[in-house]
Design a protein around this motif. Structure first.
Motif, short mmCIF file in Angstrom:
data_model
loop_
_atom_site.label_atom_id
_atom_site.label_comp_id
_atom_site.label_asym_id
_atom_site.label_seq_id
_atom_site.Cartn_x
_atom_site.Cartn_y
_atom_site.Cartn_z
N UNK A 11 0.81 -1.21 0.00
CA UNK A 11 0.00 0.00 0.00
C UNK A 11 0.85 1.26 0.00
N UNK A 12 1.98 1.21 0.73
CA UNK A 12 2.88 2.37 0.74
C UNK A 12 3.45 2.64 -0.65
N UNK A 13 3.86 1.58 -1.34
CA UNK A 13 4.41 1.75 -2.69
C UNK A 13 3.37 2.33 -3.63
N UNK A 14 2.14 1.80 -3.60
CA UNK A 14 1.09 2.32 -4.47
C UNK A 14 0.78 3.79 -4.16
N UNK A 119 11.59 5.35 -8.65
CA UNK A 119 12.15 6.57 -8.05
C UNK A 119 11.26 7.19 -6.97
N UNK A 120 9.94 6.95 -7.06
CA UNK A 120 9.03 7.53 -6.07
C UNK A 120 8.76 6.58 -4.90
N UNK A 121 9.10 5.29 -5.04
CA UNK A 121 8.76 4.30 -4.00
C UNK A 121 10.02 3.53 -3.62
N UNK A 122 10.40 3.60 -2.35
CA UNK A 122 11.64 2.97 -1.90
C UNK A 122 11.45 1.51 -1.51
#
Length: 372
Positions: A11-14, A119-122
């Protein structure tokens, strides 16, 4: 398949990807839908509703490491995520909620398969797919009855394959000597195959490549990373000659070891770099020779900006006159055509070709022998 340490990371990545693609200042968080639809700021919530196992991975075997130690397979799942959108005031909420939901749909329609880490999701590692789930009346009831909340603008996405790291410990390291000693089978003497070149280099995702190698006998298979391609799937124009094959869908962007098997013996690996489909690239020709009496069609990706095709001898350039500049007759995103009239001077020559897609950018070269 994308590997995560826990479900919250999905959910954090999305959420991170949506925030990056829509508005870096937008409040996009994983969690349940908001009870108060009109807050102080516009918002999007990404809610995990349910998960299901990936049926094709229920019985995945333990995977060997290079040293022979076995590691447990990850848990493979599909997740269903509810996305809801919110405005700021009773008057503003409907308009902005619809607008934000539309932006979410546009993001995942443009990027149905995302490579992590982004690049936006670690968090996360690997490729993950996002698919919009068709909605029907019974599905709306199943979604909103458990939530016990007023209706909101929403969309449901199936996300997967999601892989969670196993809690099982790796198996013991294998013994250095096989039980019972070393047993040799029938020995044969012969030179192993040797890969000389792979063209184009780099290649494009899903593109066609040409492998030039030194070997005697029938080529049996080509291995790209962990994917093995049998001889029935590639083209051999002549015995012990170059091999032309199309990269399988499972081979994504990245760097891979490529080996050729002949008479049960694998060659030493050669390195193949594969670029994303957004990078301009040309495919190796499906045939090794082309008659200058016919138009030449070059397949590839991101070729719409092609302005010229350059051709020069495979043996090398000794003077500027060796380089021919060919004007493309027709240009499309996945195909460039050079008319037969422009090919006349190339008859009887083994040439390299590259496409110019901007002032200082060219595709990796391909190789083709021209006949009258």
């Amino acid at each position: 398949m994308a590997l995560f340490n826990n479900l919250h990371d999905v959910g954090t990545a999305l959420s991170d990807i949506l925030r990056d693609r829509i508005n870096p200042m937008l409040e996009v968080l994983p969690g349940p839908p908001l009870q108060n639809p009109t807050g102080t700021a516009e918002a999007i919530r990404v809610t995990l509703l349910w998960i299901t196992p990936q049926p094709t991975h229920r019985n995945d075997p333990w995977e060997p490491r290079p040293n022979g130690q076995l590691t447990p397979p990850p848990l493979s799942l599909s997740g269903f995520y509810l996305t809801t959108a919110y405005g700021t005031t009773p008057a503003n909420d409907p308009q902005q909620a619809y607008n934000l939901l539309g932006e979410v749909l546009r993001v995942f329609d443009a990027e149905p398969r995302i490579r992590l880490p982004d690049p936006a999701a670690a968090v996360g590692n690997g490729a993950i797919g996002i698919t919009l789930v068709p909605t029907a009346a019974d599905l709306m009831e199943k979604v909103y009855t458990p939530l016990q909340m007023p209706h909101r603008p929403w969309a449901l996405f199936e996300v997967g394959p999601i892989q969670l790291v196993s809690r099982l410990q790796p198996g013991p390291e294998p013994a250095l000597v096989h039980p019972g000693g070393i047993r040799l089978g029938q020995l044969t003497v012969g030179a192993p195959p040797e890969i000389e070149s792979i063209l184009p280099s780099p290649a494009g995702v899903g593109g066609r490549i040409r492998i030039d190698a030194r070997y005697t006998g029938a080529a049996q298979a080509v291995r790209i990373g962990s994917e093995e391609i049998a001889a029935a799937a590639f083209v051999l124009a002549e015995p012990s000659g170059p091999i032309v094959l199309t990269l399988p869908p499972a081979v994504d962007a990245g760097e891979y070891d490529v080996s050729l098997r002949v008479a049960g013996t694998w060659s030493r690996p050669a390195t193949l770099t594969i670029r994303d489909a957004t990078v301009s690239s040309a495919d190796a020709p499906a045939q090794l020779v082309h008659s200058v009496a016919a138009d030449l069609v070059i397949d590839g990706r991101a070729l719409a900006a092609t302005t010229a095709v350059f051709a020069w001898p495979n043996a090398g350039v000794t003077s500027p006159a060796d380089v021919a500049t060919l004007a493309p007759g027709a240009v499309a995103a996945t195909q460039v055509t050079v008319s037969a009239a422009a090919l006349t001077a190339l008859a009887g020559r083994d040439m390299r070709l590259a496409l110019r897609v901007s002032t200082h950018r060219f595709t990796p070269f391909i190789r083709l022998r021209f006949t009258p």
